[in-house]
Motif scaffolding. Structure first.
Motif, short mmCIF file in Angstrom:
data_model
loop_
_atom_site.label_atom_id
_atom_site.label_comp_id
_atom_site.label_asym_id
_atom_site.label_seq_id
_atom_site.Cartn_x
_atom_site.Cartn_y
_atom_site.Cartn_z
N PHE A 1 -6.54 -5.59 5.02
CA PHE A 1 -5.99 -4.38 5.62
C PHE A 1 -6.47 -3.15 4.84
CE2 PHE A 1 -2.45 -1.30 5.97
CZ PHE A 1 -2.47 -1.12 7.34
N ARG B 1 -3.31 -13.80 -8.18
CA ARG B 1 -2.93 -14.51 -6.97
C ARG B 1 -1.41 -14.56 -6.81
NH1 ARG B 1 -6.05 -18.94 -7.85
NH2 ARG B 1 -4.49 -20.26 -8.78
N LEU B 2 -0.71 -14.71 -7.92
CA LEU B 2 0.71 -15.05 -7.81
C LEU B 2 1.66 -13.91 -8.16
CD1 LEU B 2 0.31 -18.53 -9.45
CD2 LEU B 2 0.79 -18.11 -7.05
N SER B 3 1.10 -12.77 -8.48
CA SER B 3 2.03 -11.70 -8.88
C SER B 3 2.52 -10.93 -7.66
CB SER B 3 1.36 -10.76 -9.86
OG SER B 3 0.31 -10.09 -9.20
N ARG C 1 -2.96 -15.03 -12.16
CA ARG C 1 -2.04 -13.92 -12.35
C ARG C 1 -2.19 -12.89 -11.24
NH1 ARG C 1 -3.76 -12.76 -18.39
NH2 ARG C 1 -5.70 -13.27 -17.37
N VAL D 1 0.84 -1.20 0.00
CA VAL D 1 0.00 0.00 0.00
C VAL D 1 0.87 1.25 0.00
CG1 VAL D 1 -2.00 1.02 1.12
CG2 VAL D 1 -1.48 -1.38 1.48
N HIS E 1 1.99 -17.58 -17.07
CA HIS E 1 2.68 -16.30 -16.89
C HIS E 1 3.94 -16.44 -16.05
CE1 HIS E 1 0.44 -16.30 -13.07
NE2 HIS E 1 1.37 -15.50 -12.63
N GLN E 2 4.10 -17.59 -15.40
CA GLN E 2 5.31 -17.80 -14.60
C GLN E 2 6.45 -18.40 -15.42
OE1 GLN E 2 2.87 -20.03 -11.74
NE2 GLN E 2 3.81 -18.79 -10.14
N PRO F 1 -4.67 -18.58 -19.49
CA PRO F 1 -4.01 -17.96 -18.33
C PRO F 1 -4.49 -18.48 -16.98
CG PRO F 1 -5.54 -16.42 -19.36
CD PRO F 1 -5.44 -17.59 -20.28
N TYR F 2 -5.67 -19.09 -16.95
CA TYR F 2 -6.25 -19.47 -15.65
C TYR F 2 -5.92 -20.90 -15.22
CZ TYR F 2 -9.19 -15.31 -16.03
OH TYR F 2 -9.64 -14.03 -16.14
N TYR G 1 1.75 -21.57 -13.62
CA TYR G 1 0.85 -21.03 -14.63
C TYR G 1 1.67 -20.43 -15.77
CZ TYR G 1 -2.84 -21.83 -11.33
OH TYR G 1 -3.74 -22.44 -10.51
N ARG H 1 -3.26 -8.26 2.80
CA ARG H 1 -3.16 -6.92 2.23
C ARG H 1 -4.52 -6.36 1.87
NH1 ARG H 1 1.09 -8.20 -1.22
NH2 ARG H 1 -0.28 -8.17 -3.02
#
Lengths: 424, 336, 362
Positions: free
Chosen positions: B10, B334-336, B332, A45, C175-176, C127-128, C173, B7
């Motif tokens: 929050f 979830r994991l970024s 994408r 944030v 994108h990784q 992508p999913y 996935y 996050r």
């Protein structure tokens, strides 16, 4: 080859100067010193900085008036960022960009405006870079409006002259971009770039979106315009064949650094950096007789590491078959290895080993495979290369020949002749 | 994933604080900036022509003369631990969570809201189920049969659904089904706990009225999303694998096409939870929307403020849910 | 098949051959036409293409954008929407005709007997879903096995295509993955059912040159291992020279030259092929001063030029007599054994131009 030998006398005087540039030659039109661009990565944030994409990390080079400097590298090597930095579309994080002796590194947008006349950019995507709602006349005349210039004979006449110059018909003035093919659009982009009579044109992948037959048209056009208008080009591309065709000198980039900077002939006939060599050997050649295992292709394994956390020491050492301990710890400087030929490598090809006492690690040998050979053979080959390099006190010619076993591109050129006098 | 959830939660809590601050500012700060005196502000809580004693009491109770930060503190404190007001003959207690106290009617706002929540929720949830199912189904079918009569017909009706105002469709359906054919003569809200059958039966007409607008909208969105998704390269890959077309559509197409809809649904649904104002009004249901209208028409500020706050809380909450659902759908995120 | 020999169009090597003849080859395409109805008119994306391919061999289809090369490959896979595309001709795969076969039969063959790799692996993978799940799905469509067996198979394939730590990366996935790894995963997915025909549509165009070399090498190795027939579609003559046994050059929806790679590269017989060769800067030759581009731009597929579609761009359009290039469409004719070209110029004229004008400049 004749070109290379011809160039040597005039290059010789510049040998050894810090940036490797021609100190006695004409003043460089563009001088880049230690150029750095880091894009911060923020998280959370509060957007606290957790790292940086080290897109460009310490580039130094000169561009001389009237020449074409080619910049080549794979995706993520920072070549496009470099193009945007020297045209000041981006502001550098560090280092210095001087255009005709003037420091433009941190000039404000307002102060940059007069300079924009002299430095223009051509973009890759001829579809995305032209506003579809404007006519060709409107697009090409935009630079005049922005700079508040009234060309002799009026804007329209000047635009039509420019259209003719790039091989379009002046009648196209009132048409819209969608009426044109990709090649024609790229010509429009070139006309726009040339409107203000620039001195330096930076072209980012100017032909890679075009079909082969059209590519050649645009390449020839750029060539003609350079002759006619005395332009200086920096051409950024990933295609090594195109780069060879258009450039006088070539910079090879890897992970934000220049690993090799040399005259065209010298670079293609006797590449010094292992990465350049691998890159050259990977280019597919339109000749079926070299198919399959017949060409000694160096296949690099794995991918380019992330520019967020590039490897320490030499950035290429994780994929280099010649890597030794020092490569992982000490970054090799970009130094002159032959006249007009700089490379940043501890153990260059076709040149004396900079660190002959280090031996190739076993891990390094496994980083490549030579196409068409069994792994065992390639290991042997690496060993023989290593032996040749560690036992002989390398004379310049020998260094080149010790290598021919695994090198095709370099070996078919009599590079010894060129390098012989280079050894000081 | 855990870090992402933490996050988001929050951020949601932070957002709630901001929302409360903004609401507070609208009701206490803005009038003052607009030149209102504390007296005229206090007068709004008891009605026109109130005696000065009452106004003084309001001022004391709400601490209108205190510095703003102190007022905000009392405002928040009331929500967390409750408050006590000395107004009128007996001291009145406003229990936590105290979302305001109507000095005009001597009633706490929160219990009133709680009492109306079942009405609003019943309306919103039922309608949402109807519009999501019908909207998505119609959208998918018309995308797959693009250009067919079914497609043109449903998209025509959908256009009407999007364009017609709710009070119009509501009143027309009421006129037809309640007065003309007298299918539903007595449209009263019956709590689910009392008689589930009657609950559902009496809600059919409001549900359908409400869902008509939304399902029209969702059908159009689904159709557009589906058309776009079915042109994606990965759909071609799915077909190239030899998957049956139904599986290509449902497993590969629909999931991607519906993802953007989750955001829109989250917002729409959250807004309805704050009160389906027009629908409640048309069918004379005593939900939160009706309560808000009551507050507005009677100029009873604490009611308006309370409903505003609760509605805002629903929106923040639904947004949080949307974020979490997104993470579940799209790796994408979830994991970024 | 009699209609083929009657038409004045591209009759192909199997010119007067019967259907049985075509059926004997592993893959045999006869007079394939794929047209699309659009608001602007009928787009003749593919307009009479024929070729054969044997098992274990690689055919390269070369052409510029809009030449119909990708449309052809999607046509073989049966991936055109039956509502939008009008398809005619014959496609024989291992003795089975596909255009006349029902969509359900073609679906069963897709992904099993024939499979495809696409240009941009990032957009071609969903992508999913995890890489592993997508490979498992491809396997389980055609094999009735439980998830565990399928997973074992998927990990084995990932390992085979050179993905390090396949068991761990199975759960990643798209994108990784890096671009090269994604294309490897795509290849693993398309090979999971041991297809006999692999179609690769610009498999390396989106990749960097060193990664391209890796992928081409991989495709070559796998082909040797599985003895599949490979069709590789690309605009890059370097790539086809690397990998293809036979070459088919397409222009404006038609095949204008076909033959073994050696023939087409060393004795090209069509001015367009000369143009392509002259347009590309070559790293394996002495530096030339100028490239020899093909003038003009590729034609619209709605208003294909009359006669030879290439004539407006052809420097030799006036060589044949009687304005033939503008009035009559040239047939694809056999010049030497297995080498075909569709050009009105006589063989002598072509040989002369090639040896005197073109070859020295390359």
């Amino acid at each position: 080859m004749t070109e290379l030998t011809k160039k040597i006398p005039e290059q010789e005087s510049g040998a050894g100067s810090a940036s490797g540039s021609d100190s006695s030659g004409p003043e460089p039109i563009l001088k880049v010193t230690g150029l750095v661009k880091h894009f911060p990565i923020t998280k959370g944030v509060l957007k606290r900085k957790v790292g940086a994409v080290q897109a460009v990390d310490g580039l130094s080079f000169d561009v001389r008036p009237g020449e074409t400097l080619g910049v080549v590298g794979e995706s993520g090597c920072g070549k496009s960022t470099m193009g945007r930095l020297i045209t000041r579309l981006l502001e550098p994080t560090g280092g210095k960009v001087e255009f005709e002796g003037r420091d433009i590194t941190h000039l404000s947008a307002g102060a940059l405006r007069p300079m924009r006349r002299d430095i223009q950019m051509i973009f890759q995507d001829p579809y995305g870079s032209l506003n579809p709602r404007h006519t060709i006349g409107g697009i090409v005349s935009t630079p005049f409006k922005l700079q508040g210039i009234e060309p002799e004979g009026g804007v329209k006449k000047e635009v039509q002259r420019l259209l003719e110059l790039v091989g379009l018909s002046p009648e196209h003035y009132n048409r819209y971009p969608h009426e044109f093919s990709g090649g024609q659009r790229q010509r429009i982009g070139i006309a726009r770039a040339l409107a203000l009579n620039p001195k330096l044109v930076v072209a980012d992948e100017p032909v890679s979106a075009l079909d082969v037959s059209i590519q050649a048209q645009v390449v020839n056009l750029l060539d003609d315009l350079q002759d006619e208008l005395g332009l200086t080009y920096v051409i950024i591309a990933h295609d090594l064949s195109v780069i060879r065709h258009v450039s006088d000198r070539i910079a090879v980039m890897y992970l934000g650094k220049i690993v090799e900077l040399a005259d065209r002939a010298s670079l293609y006939t006797s590449p010094k950096h292992p990465y350049t060599k691998a890159l050259l050997s990977a280019v597919p050649v339109p000749d079926p007789s070299r198919r399959g295992g017949k060409s000694d292709r160096i296949l690099l394994k794995g991918d380019v590491p992330s520019p967020i956390s590039p490897p320490g020491g030499c950035r290429f050492h994780t994929r280099c078959w010649k890597a030794t301990e020092i490569c992982g710890t000490t970054e090799p400087p970009l130094i002159q290895l032959a006249p007009g030929h700089q490379a940043a490598c501890h153990h260059p090809e076709n040149a004396p080993d900079q660190r002959p006492q280090d031996t190739v690690s076993v891990a390094a040998r496994e980083t490549v495979e030579l196409a068409g050979e069994t792994p065992a053979e390639s290991t042997e080959k690496a060993e023989s290369t290593e032996e040749a390099e560690s036992t002989e006190k390398p004379a310049p010619g020998d260094a080149a020949s010790s290598d021919t076993a695994s090198d095709d591109v370099a070996s078919d050129a009599p590079s010894q002749d060129a390098e012989g006098p280079a050894k000081e | 994933m855990a870090a992402y959830i933490i996050r988001r939660v929050f951020a949601a809590v932070l957002l709630l604080l901001v929302v409360s601050a903004v609401t507070f500012a609208i009701f206490f700060l803005v009038p003052r900036l607009g030149g209102q005196t504390t007296d005229s502000l206090a007068a709004q809580y008891v009605g026109k022509g109130a005696d000065p004693a009452a106004i003084a009491a309001i001022k004391a109770n709400l601490g209108l003369e205190d510095p703003l930060y102190l007022q905000y503190w009392h405002f928040i404190k009331a929500i967390v631990v409750g408050a006590e007001y000395n107004f009128g003959p007996n001291p009145s207690v406003c229990n936590a969570p105290c979302f305001g106290y109507s000095f005009k009617t001597h009633v706490e706002v929160w219990p009133e809201i709680v009492q109306r929540i079942p009405v609003t929720f019943s309306l919103a949830i039922g309608a949402a189920v109807i519009w999501v199912i019908s909207g998505v189904a119609i959208g998918v079918l018309s995308a797959l049969k693009r250009g067919s009569i079914f497609d043109r017909l449903t998209m025509g009706v959908a256009l009407a659904g999007v364009s017609l105002p709710m009070f119009f469709t509501g009143l027309v359906s009421l006129a037809l089904f309640s007065f003309h054919w007298t299918i539903w003569e007595n449209l009263e809200f019956v709590p689910f706990s009392e008689n589930p059958g009657q609950w559902a039966w009496n809600l059919i007409l409001p549900w359908c009225t409400l869902a008509f607008l939304y399902s029209a909208l969702y059908a159009r969105l689904t159709r557009a999303g589906m058309l776009e998704t079915m042109g994606e390269d990965y759909i071609r890959t799915a077909r190239a694998k030899g998957l049956k077309e139904r599986k290509v559509v449902v497993k590969h197409g629909l999931r991607a096409a519906l993802t953007p809809l989750v955001t829109i649904f989250g917002m729409d649904f959250a807004l309805l939870l704050g009160g389906a104002v027009i629908t409640e009004r048309v069918f004379s249901f005593q939900g939160m929307g009706a309560y808000a209208i009551q507050g507005v028409t009677k100029s009873d500020l604490p009611i308006v403020m309370g409903v505003t706050l609760v509605a805002a809380f629903f929106i923040v909450f639904c947004n949080l849910l949307v974020d979490l659902v997104y993470a579940a759908i799209d790796p994408r995120v979830r994991l970024s | 098949m009699s209609d083929v020999s009657k038409t004045d169009t591209d009759a192909g090597p199997a010119g007067g051959e019967s259907s049985e003849g075509a059926a004997r080859k592993f893959l045999s395409v006869r007079d394939l036409r794929i047209h699309f109805d659009t608001d602007d008119g009928l787009v003749k994306s593919v307009d009479g293409v024929s070729f054969d391919l044997e098992a274990g061999k690689t055919l390269g289809i070369v052409g510029e954008s809009g030449s119909g090369k990708s449309v052809t490959s999607l046509g073989i896979m049966g991936l055109h929407s039956s509502e939008r595309a009008r398809i005619s001709g014959e496609i024989w795969l291992d003795g089975e005709e596909l255009i006349g076969a029902g969509p359900e039969r073609v679906r069963q063959l897709r992904g099993q007997k024939m499979s495809m790799i696409f240009q941009d692996p990032l957009s071609a993978l969903h992508p999913y879903y995890s890489i592993g799940a997508q490979i498992v799905e491809a396997y389980r469509v055609h094999n009735k096995v439980d998830k565990k067996t399928a997973k074992t198979r998927a990990v084995e394939m990932l390992d085979r295509v050179g993905i390090p730590e396949p068991a761990r990366r199975y759960n990643d996935y798209p994108h990784q993955f890096s671009g090269g790894m994604r294309q490897r995963a795509m290849i693993a997915m398309s090979l999971v059912n041991n297809p006999e025909l692999l179609i690769a549509d610009e498999p390396t165009t989106a990749l960097d040159v060193t990664v391209q070399a890796q992928i081409l090498d991989l495709i070559r190795d796998l082909q040797k291992e599985f003895r599949s027939a490979v069709v590789i579609i690309t605009h890059d003559l370097g790539v086809v020279a690397e990998i293809a046994d036979d070459l088919l050059v397409m222009y404006a929806g038609r095949c204008i030259e076909r033959g073994s790679s050696e023939k087409v590269f060393y004795q090209p017989q069509h001015p367009y092929t000369w143009g392509l060769l002259g347009s590309m800067p070559r790293i394996d030759r002495e530096q030339t001063d100028r490239l020899v581009p093909v003038k003009g731009t590729p034609p619209s597929l709605i208003n294909v030029p009359s006669g030879c579609a290439f004539h407006p761009r052809c420097p030799y359009a006036d060589v044949p007599k009687d304005n033939l290039t503008r009035t009559e469409r040239p047939d694809l004719r056999e010049i030497t054994d297995g080498h075909f070209s569709a050009c009105h110029m006589s063989r002598a004229e072509r040989e002369k131009i090639w040896t005197e004008e073109i070859a020295p400049k390359l």
